[in-house]
Design a protein around this motif. Structure first.
Motif, PDB file in Angstrom:
ATOM      1  N   LEU A  80       0.841  -1.198   0.000  1.00 23.54           N
ATOM      2  CA  LEU A  80       0.000   0.000   0.000  1.00 23.54           C
ATOM      3  C   LEU A  80       0.875   1.245   0.000  1.00 23.54           C
ATOM      4  O   LEU A  80       0.627   2.194  -0.754  1.00 23.54           O
ATOM      5  CB  LEU A  80      -0.925   0.004   1.211  1.00 23.54           C
ATOM      6  N   HIS A  81       1.898   1.265   0.839  1.00 26.62           N
ATOM      7  CA  HIS A  81       2.808   2.406   0.897  1.00 26.62           C
ATOM      8  C   HIS A  81       3.433   2.668  -0.475  1.00 26.62           C
ATOM      9  O   HIS A  81       3.545   3.817  -0.914  1.00 26.62           O
ATOM     10  CB  HIS A  81       3.913   2.157   1.927  1.00 26.62           C
ATOM     11  N   GLU A  82       3.828   1.589  -1.144  1.00 25.22           N
ATOM     12  CA  GLU A  82       4.453   1.716  -2.461  1.00 25.22           C
ATOM     13  C   GLU A  82       3.472   2.316  -3.480  1.00 25.22           C
ATOM     14  O   GLU A  82       3.831   3.225  -4.239  1.00 25.22           O
ATOM     15  CB  GLU A  82       4.920   0.346  -2.936  1.00 25.22           C
TER      16      GLU A  82
ATOM     17  N   GLU B  43      -4.387   7.602  12.642  1.00 15.75           N
ATOM     18  CA  GLU B  43      -4.902   6.239  12.687  1.00 15.75           C
ATOM     19  C   GLU B  43      -4.061   5.346  11.772  1.00 15.75           C
ATOM     20  O   GLU B  43      -3.674   5.770  10.676  1.00 15.75           O
ATOM     21  CB  GLU B  43      -6.366   6.206  12.255  1.00 15.75           C
ATOM     22  N   ILE B  44      -3.774   4.153  12.228  1.00 14.71           N
ATOM     23  CA  ILE B  44      -2.993   3.207  11.444  1.00 14.71           C
ATOM     24  C   ILE B  44      -3.716   1.865  11.412  1.00 14.71           C
ATOM     25  O   ILE B  44      -4.675   1.630  12.152  1.00 14.71           O
ATOM     26  CB  ILE B  44      -1.578   3.015  12.026  1.00 14.71           C
ATOM     27  N   THR B  45      -3.240   0.980  10.554  1.00 15.17           N
ATOM     28  CA  THR B  45      -3.809  -0.363  10.480  1.00 15.17           C
ATOM     29  C   THR B  45      -3.023  -1.309  11.387  1.00 15.17           C
ATOM     30  O   THR B  45      -1.885  -1.015  11.785  1.00 15.17           O
ATOM     31  CB  THR B  45      -3.771  -0.912   9.044  1.00 15.17           C
ATOM     32  N   SER B  46      -3.606  -2.445  11.673  1.00 15.39           N
ATOM     33  CA  SER B  46      -2.920  -3.448  12.485  1.00 15.39           C
ATOM     34  C   SER B  46      -1.674  -3.958  11.774  1.00 15.39           C
ATOM     35  O   SER B  46      -0.699  -4.348  12.421  1.00 15.39           O
ATOM     36  CB  SER B  46      -3.868  -4.608  12.797  1.00 15.39           C
TER      37      SER B  46
ATOM     38  N   MET C 242      -1.104   7.230   6.485  1.00 18.54           N
ATOM     39  CA  MET C 242      -1.790   8.494   6.734  1.00 18.54           C
ATOM     40  C   MET C 242      -0.789   9.647   6.874  1.00 18.54           C
ATOM     41  O   MET C 242      -1.130  10.799   6.596  1.00 18.54           O
ATOM     42  CB  MET C 242      -2.668   8.395   7.985  1.00 18.54           C
ATOM     43  N   CYS C 243       0.433   9.341   7.284  1.00 14.71           N
ATOM     44  CA  CYS C 243       1.480  10.365   7.334  1.00 14.71           C
ATOM     45  C   CYS C 243       1.986  10.663   5.924  1.00 14.71           C
ATOM     46  O   CYS C 243       2.327  11.807   5.612  1.00 14.71           O
ATOM     47  CB  CYS C 243       2.638   9.895   8.202  1.00 14.71           C
TER      48      CYS C 243
ATOM     49  N   VAL D 135      -5.196   8.417  -3.879  1.00 11.98           N
ATOM     50  CA  VAL D 135      -4.547   7.946  -2.655  1.00 11.98           C
ATOM     51  C   VAL D 135      -5.600   7.523  -1.629  1.00 11.98           C
ATOM     52  O   VAL D 135      -5.489   6.473  -1.001  1.00 11.98           O
ATOM     53  CB  VAL D 135      -3.624   9.036  -2.070  1.00 11.98           C
ATOM     54  N   ASP D 136      -6.642   8.346  -1.481  1.00 12.36           N
ATOM     55  CA  ASP D 136      -7.710   7.984  -0.549  1.00 12.36           C
ATOM     56  C   ASP D 136      -8.457   6.749  -1.017  1.00 12.36           C
ATOM     57  O   ASP D 136      -8.946   5.960  -0.204  1.00 12.36           O
ATOM     58  CB  ASP D 136      -8.670   9.157  -0.362  1.00 12.36           C
TER      59      ASP D 136
END
Length: 216
Positions: free
Chosen positions: A64-66, A95-98, A161-162, A189-190
């Motif tokens: 996802l980051h990529e 907020e972040i994911t597990s 999110m950052c 992105v969203d």
């Protein structure tokens, strides 16, 4: 497909994407808007399928980051005022994911130093706790991964999110409660983040709370 059925089908959209959709509803004719929702639903499905090619867990978060970084890079010509040392956004609730919590937890377990007492205090806050509204004015809001130079100490592994947050307005505006902030927005992105949130195996929550749970 109308907007109610779309939201019923896609329940984990980011707040920004929801606003984007509702703004479009005001601008488009009914038939064009419904066609837009159909297309958006298909794009969410395609993004979800792409993400699921990576194993559930940190690998999927990194994919996802990529994808997000690739999307942002396409608009590199839009100049932002964000720079090393302007860390107002590092005093906001994130907020972040597990899956991302696993990445951050692994870094801490491997020896990355953090202030555990501050992490614990932040983890006890409720979602959207009023304290976060004070931003940089309250030092207790400081991200546990923000170093003494005002830079992210885990930049390569920072949560999605950052990565998505950047502004085109003067950086100093982010430090005041009434400062006018213009956020550089990427609908795609969203969409990617929303697709990732639809993963049935993932949980979402405040960074401090999610990380504290991983470190117990």
């Amino acid at each position: 497909m109308n907007v109610d059925s779309f939201f019923a089908q896609h329940k984990k959209l980011t707040r920004s994407l929801k606003k984007f959709i509702l703004d479009y509803e005001k601008e488009l004719s009914l038939d064009v808007f419904e066609a837009f929702l159909e297309t958006l639903s298909e794009e969410l499905k395609s993004a979800r399928i792409e993400l699921q090619k990576s194993p559930a867990g940190p690998s999927r978060a990194k994919r996802l980051h990529e994808l997000v970084e690739n999307e942002i890079a396409q608009s590199a010509n839009i100049e932002t005022s964000c720079q090393k040392g302007c860390s107002a956004c590092c005093h906001m609730e994130v907020e972040i994911t597990s899956y991302e919590a696993e990445i951050l937890g692994s870094l801490v377990h491997a020896g990355h130093s953090i202030e555990r007492s501050r992490l614990q205090r932040q983890s006890q806050r409720t979602l959207q706790d009023p304290l976060w509204r004070e931003g940089v004015r309250d030092l207790s809001n400081r991200c546990i991964f923000l170093n003494n130079e005002g830079a992210c100490s885990i930049y390569e592994n920072r949560p999605v999110m950052c990565r998505r947050h950047s502004v085109t307005s003067p950086a100093k505006n982010c430090e005041t409660q009434d400062g006018k902030i213009v956020i550089r927005y990427f609908p795609k992105v969203d969409l990617l983040i929303s697709a990732a949130n639809e993963d049935p195996q993932v949980e979402i929550g405040p960074l401090a709370k999610m990380l504290e749970m991983k470190l117990r």
